[in-house]
Design a protein around this motif. Structure first.
Motif, PDB file in Angstrom:
ATOM      1  N   ARG A 228      -0.329  18.719 -14.806  1.00 55.42           N
ATOM      2  CA  ARG A 228      -1.117  18.122 -15.888  1.00 55.42           C
ATOM      3  C   ARG A 228      -1.149  16.610 -15.836  1.00 55.42           C
ATOM      4  N   SER A 229      -0.134  16.016 -15.168  1.00 57.14           N
ATOM      5  CA  SER A 229      -0.021  14.555 -15.161  1.00 57.14           C
ATOM      6  C   SER A 229      -0.735  13.904 -13.983  1.00 57.14           C
ATOM      7  N   GLY A 230      -1.535  14.652 -13.248  1.00 59.49           N
ATOM      8  CA  GLY A 230      -2.269  14.053 -12.154  1.00 59.49           C
ATOM      9  C   GLY A 230      -1.487  14.096 -10.854  1.00 59.49           C
ATOM     10  N   ALA A 231      -1.467  12.961 -10.139  1.00 60.04           N
ATOM     11  CA  ALA A 231      -0.789  12.921  -8.848  1.00 60.04           C
ATOM     12  C   ALA A 231      -0.232  11.532  -8.610  1.00 60.04           C
ATOM     13  N   LEU A 232       0.771  11.474  -7.754  1.00 57.72           N
ATOM     14  CA  LEU A 232       1.363  10.201  -7.378  1.00 57.72           C
ATOM     15  C   LEU A 232       1.159   9.999  -5.881  1.00 57.72           C
ATOM     16  N   PHE A 233       0.709   8.804  -5.527  1.00 52.39           N
ATOM     17  CA  PHE A 233       0.456   8.502  -4.121  1.00 52.39           C
ATOM     18  C   PHE A 233       1.305   7.305  -3.695  1.00 52.39           C
ATOM     19  N   VAL A 234       1.878   7.380  -2.518  1.00 53.10           N
ATOM     20  CA  VAL A 234       2.561   6.228  -1.931  1.00 53.10           C
ATOM     21  C   VAL A 234       2.030   6.066  -0.507  1.00 53.10           C
ATOM     22  N   ALA A 235       1.538   4.854  -0.220  1.00 54.60           N
ATOM     23  CA  ALA A 235       1.006   4.578   1.121  1.00 54.60           C
ATOM     24  C   ALA A 235       0.946   3.068   1.321  1.00 54.60           C
ATOM     25  N   GLU A 236       1.120   2.624   2.517  1.00 55.73           N
ATOM     26  CA  GLU A 236       0.999   1.200   2.860  1.00 55.73           C
ATOM     27  C   GLU A 236       1.877   0.326   1.964  1.00 55.73           C
ATOM     28  N   GLY A 237       3.054   0.805   1.622  1.00 55.05           N
ATOM     29  CA  GLY A 237       3.982   0.035   0.793  1.00 55.05           C
ATOM     30  C   GLY A 237       3.596  -0.076  -0.670  1.00 55.05           C
ATOM     31  N   LYS A 238       2.554   0.675  -1.071  1.00 52.20           N
ATOM     32  CA  LYS A 238       2.108   0.619  -2.465  1.00 52.20           C
ATOM     33  C   LYS A 238       2.192   2.016  -3.089  1.00 52.20           C
ATOM     34  N   ALA A 239       2.138   2.031  -4.416  1.00 50.53           N
ATOM     35  CA  ALA A 239       2.208   3.316  -5.120  1.00 50.53           C
ATOM     36  C   ALA A 239       1.202   3.339  -6.264  1.00 50.53           C
ATOM     37  N   TRP A 240       0.664   4.514  -6.526  1.00 51.68           N
ATOM     38  CA  TRP A 240      -0.316   4.688  -7.595  1.00 51.68           C
ATOM     39  C   TRP A 240      -0.032   5.978  -8.363  1.00 51.68           C
ATOM     40  N   HIS A 241      -0.320   5.919  -9.651  1.00 50.03           N
ATOM     41  CA  HIS A 241      -0.382   7.139 -10.450  1.00 50.03           C
ATOM     42  C   HIS A 241      -1.857   7.388 -10.731  1.00 50.03           C
ATOM     43  N   ALA A 242      -2.329   8.515 -10.278  1.00 52.03           N
ATOM     44  CA  ALA A 242      -3.755   8.843 -10.441  1.00 52.03           C
ATOM     45  C   ALA A 242      -3.882   9.979 -11.442  1.00 52.03           C
ATOM     46  N   GLN A 243      -4.774   9.786 -12.430  1.00 52.52           N
ATOM     47  CA  GLN A 243      -4.942  10.809 -13.458  1.00 52.52           C
ATOM     48  C   GLN A 243      -6.402  11.204 -13.588  1.00 52.52           C
ATOM     49  N   ASP A 298     -18.911  13.267  -9.518  1.00 52.74           N
ATOM     50  CA  ASP A 298     -18.770  12.926 -10.936  1.00 52.74           C
ATOM     51  C   ASP A 298     -17.295  12.850 -11.331  1.00 52.74           C
ATOM     52  N   LEU A 299     -16.531  13.848 -10.890  1.00 50.55           N
ATOM     53  CA  LEU A 299     -15.104  13.876 -11.227  1.00 50.55           C
ATOM     54  C   LEU A 299     -14.381  12.670 -10.626  1.00 50.55           C
ATOM     55  N   ALA A 300     -14.783  12.285  -9.410  1.00 56.85           N
ATOM     56  CA  ALA A 300     -14.104  11.184  -8.722  1.00 56.85           C
ATOM     57  C   ALA A 300     -14.255   9.872  -9.494  1.00 56.85           C
ATOM     58  N   ARG A 301     -15.421   9.690 -10.100  1.00 54.87           N
ATOM     59  CA  ARG A 301     -15.667   8.448 -10.844  1.00 54.87           C
ATOM     60  C   ARG A 301     -14.745   8.335 -12.066  1.00 54.87           C
ATOM     61  N   GLU A 302     -14.363   9.509 -12.593  1.00 51.72           N
ATOM     62  CA  GLU A 302     -13.580   9.515 -13.835  1.00 51.72           C
ATOM     63  C   GLU A 302     -12.075   9.380 -13.617  1.00 51.72           C
ATOM     64  N   VAL A 303     -11.654   9.348 -12.361  1.00 51.85           N
ATOM     65  CA  VAL A 303     -10.211   9.266 -12.074  1.00 51.85           C
ATOM     66  C   VAL A 303      -9.689   7.875 -12.451  1.00 51.85           C
ATOM     67  N   ARG A 304      -8.546   7.868 -13.152  1.00 53.49           N
ATOM     68  CA  ARG A 304      -7.909   6.593 -13.513  1.00 53.49           C
ATOM     69  C   ARG A 304      -6.745   6.326 -12.565  1.00 53.49           C
ATOM     70  N   LEU A 305      -6.758   5.152 -11.963  1.00 47.37           N
ATOM     71  CA  LEU A 305      -5.703   4.770 -11.008  1.00 47.37           C
ATOM     72  C   LEU A 305      -4.832   3.683 -11.621  1.00 47.37           C
ATOM     73  N   THR A 306      -3.536   3.875 -11.593  1.00 47.59           N
ATOM     74  CA  THR A 306      -2.594   2.888 -12.127  1.00 47.59           C
ATOM     75  C   THR A 306      -1.638   2.472 -11.008  1.00 47.59           C
ATOM     76  N   ARG A 307      -1.630   1.183 -10.666  1.00 48.16           N
ATOM     77  CA  ARG A 307      -0.657   0.714  -9.668  1.00 48.16           C
ATOM     78  C   ARG A 307       0.735   0.785 -10.277  1.00 48.16           C
ATOM     79  N   LEU A 308       1.647   1.275  -9.492  1.00 46.07           N
ATOM     80  CA  LEU A 308       3.040   1.346  -9.937  1.00 46.07           C
ATOM     81  C   LEU A 308       3.850   0.331  -9.126  1.00 46.07           C
ATOM     82  N   PRO A 309       4.959  -0.165  -9.675  1.00 46.76           N
ATOM     83  CA  PRO A 309       5.789  -1.097  -8.901  1.00 46.76           C
ATOM     84  C   PRO A 309       6.418  -0.392  -7.702  1.00 46.76           C
ATOM     85  N   ALA A 310       6.234  -0.952  -6.536  1.00 46.61           N
ATOM     86  CA  ALA A 310       6.776  -0.317  -5.321  1.00 46.61           C
ATOM     87  C   ALA A 310       7.742  -1.284  -4.622  1.00 46.61           C
TER      88      ALA A 310
END
Lengths: 310, 310
Positions: A228-243, A298-310
């Motif tokens: 329910r909380s979306g997904a977490l991505f880590v790549a290239e030394g950065k991290a995101w919470h995507a909802q 359409d769904l892709a446009r609505e995704v919210r990306l939040t940078r997380l401290p990495a």
């Protein structure tokens, strides 16, 4: 474009039967069931192909029920390099009770892999891999193969200068990320990641810390579905919470979208958007279909990306 | 020896899964299941072949799961004249709960038969039948065929001077014995016979009266399985109650033994003994096997035959 190679050593046929009411211990009448090739490898290969990525699929199938797989691969333009062995691959039975709304699922471990089929499959992989190839190793291991099978395959593929995306959990994942060389990409769900680090991960920041640990160890990309909380991505030394608006119902579609976008040289943010859109778009879809392209856009446009401290 | 022709328009794959305990509404883990071609037609064809009778099997199978049928027919020396249509034939799922000992069975109606597949199957039957051929019409009808399909086929086969043994229940049986020409042999169980005559048949003498009614109408042979009470046979104007130590667990094996013995020109009493021995010998046997020849011979000697007033 170089094709992505998907490997599935223990494919599964998903059989869904609909009943008015399941009466255990009795003879029940169901509607005609639907039988679809399933398992992580098939889902990922299909998701990639549906997004226009050339895919080669290999692994081991049983002669007795290989036909639906062959038909799906042909329909999706997936190059079929499967090795056949005698017998049949496992099936999953899902009994959907229309009255209670509950689904009773019955899984099987699968047939033991036969040594000559395994050897032929390895030969296929060796022949298909080129420097820079992306190989997706997927799903549970069939009886007869040890837990370090994927770890060993990752080492073998490193000799080909190929990169590995690993879609599995449990001991097979832990063995693969416990040694060297490491996979290029892993996509555990929250429970699998928790098991791998040996502690519960109740908050997104707990998941982040665990993922960053493996990223600093050398896993280039980490994709964690959080339901329910979306997904977490880590790549290239950065991290995101995507909802997204919907739930991450399908971890396989998540990985397929992520890999497909990168294969098409889209940037990381686009890849995350497509991954979440593919995954949430799969909710409610039965069978070997992906959501419509327009729906996913359409769904892709609505995704919210939040940078997380990495 | 002229082969016996078995016709199955709606075959079924039997899938048996063993679980420690079935939890409805949950994800269950099972042992690897067993998948066997099943349905009345397959069981009868197999039983005949196991007793040395040449068998030709025809009907309609789906391309997607025809392989196990083809393998069984090849292994048993059954001549395979099946017509293929797209898709897959139905399957029956049996979930065996080891803790409770209960089996939960889920059946399906089957895929609709396609007109061209049906036409090709009729052409096969026309081509195979010769004067004096015995044709066994078996099992439930697939969606898309009317209840009088077997009645119509019996009339068609009468033009070839072939005889029909009919192994089915319900409306298809009632239509077939409600007109002319009649089948040569029918083998309803007690419930199916009761339904056909429109009244309960609690005693063996009730079953006898119902069977004699159809025999006098022109059905040459009537074989009724009575479960724990053995079986009732009517032929050549005579009637017998046959009892064995075991239960009549398998009505298909009962008919196969009965027809096999007559095909081998054994007398009626030998045929009844073999029929009961084949049927009771099947108890506890899973998969595509018949009991050992020696076992059946021993069982056949123990069958008690009682002449009934006819």
């Amino acid at each position: 474009m170089q094709p992505i190679i998907t490997v599935m050593l223990n494919p599964v046929l998903d059989q869904t039967l609909y009943l008015d009411r399941l009466r255990p211990g009795a003879v029940n009448e169901a509607d005609n069931g639907q039988v679809y090739p399933g398992g992580q490898g098939v889902n990922i290969a299909r998701g990639l192909a549906d997004w226009g990525v050339p895919v080669i699929a290999t692994g081991v199938l049983g002669t007795e029920n290989a036909a639906p797989f062959a038909a799906l691969f042909a329909a999706k333009g997936i190059s079929n390099r499967f090795v056949l062995q005698e017998g049949s691959c496992r099936s999953t039975v899902k009994l959907v009770d229309r009255t209670s709304g509950l689904t009773t699922e019955v899984n099987q471990p699968g047939q033991p892999i036969q040594p000559d089929a395994y050897a032929a499959c390895l030969w296929q992989i060796d022949r298909l891999c080129q420097p820079g190839s992306l190989v997706v190793l997927t799903g549970s291991l069939p009886p007869g193969l040890p837990d370090d099978t994927y770890a060993w395959l990752i080492a073998r593929l490193a000799l080909h200068e190929s990169r590995v995306a690993l879609a599995c959990g449990g001991q097979a994942l832990m063995q693969a990320i416990g040694g060297l060389p490491l996979p290029f990409c892993i996509n555990p769900n929250r429970q699998e990641l928790a098991q791998a680090v040996g502690q519960a991960l109740p908050e997104v920041r707990d998941v982040l810390h665990a993922a960053l640990h493996w990223h600093r160890n050398g896993v280039a990309q980490i994709v964690v579905s959080l339901a329910r909380s979306g997904a977490l991505f880590v790549a290239e030394g950065k991290a995101w919470h995507a909802q997204a608006h919907g739930m991450i119902g399908d971890g396989d579609a998540l990985l397929a979208g992520w890999l497909a976008a990168q294969h098409q040289r889209r940037d990381i943010e686009d890849a995350m958007r497509l991954a979440l859109a593919c995954s949430t778009g799969m909710l409610g879809i039965v069978g070997s279909h992906s959501p419509a392209t327009s729906t996913v856009r359409d769904l892709a446009r609505e995704v919210r990306l939040t940078r997380l401290p990495a």
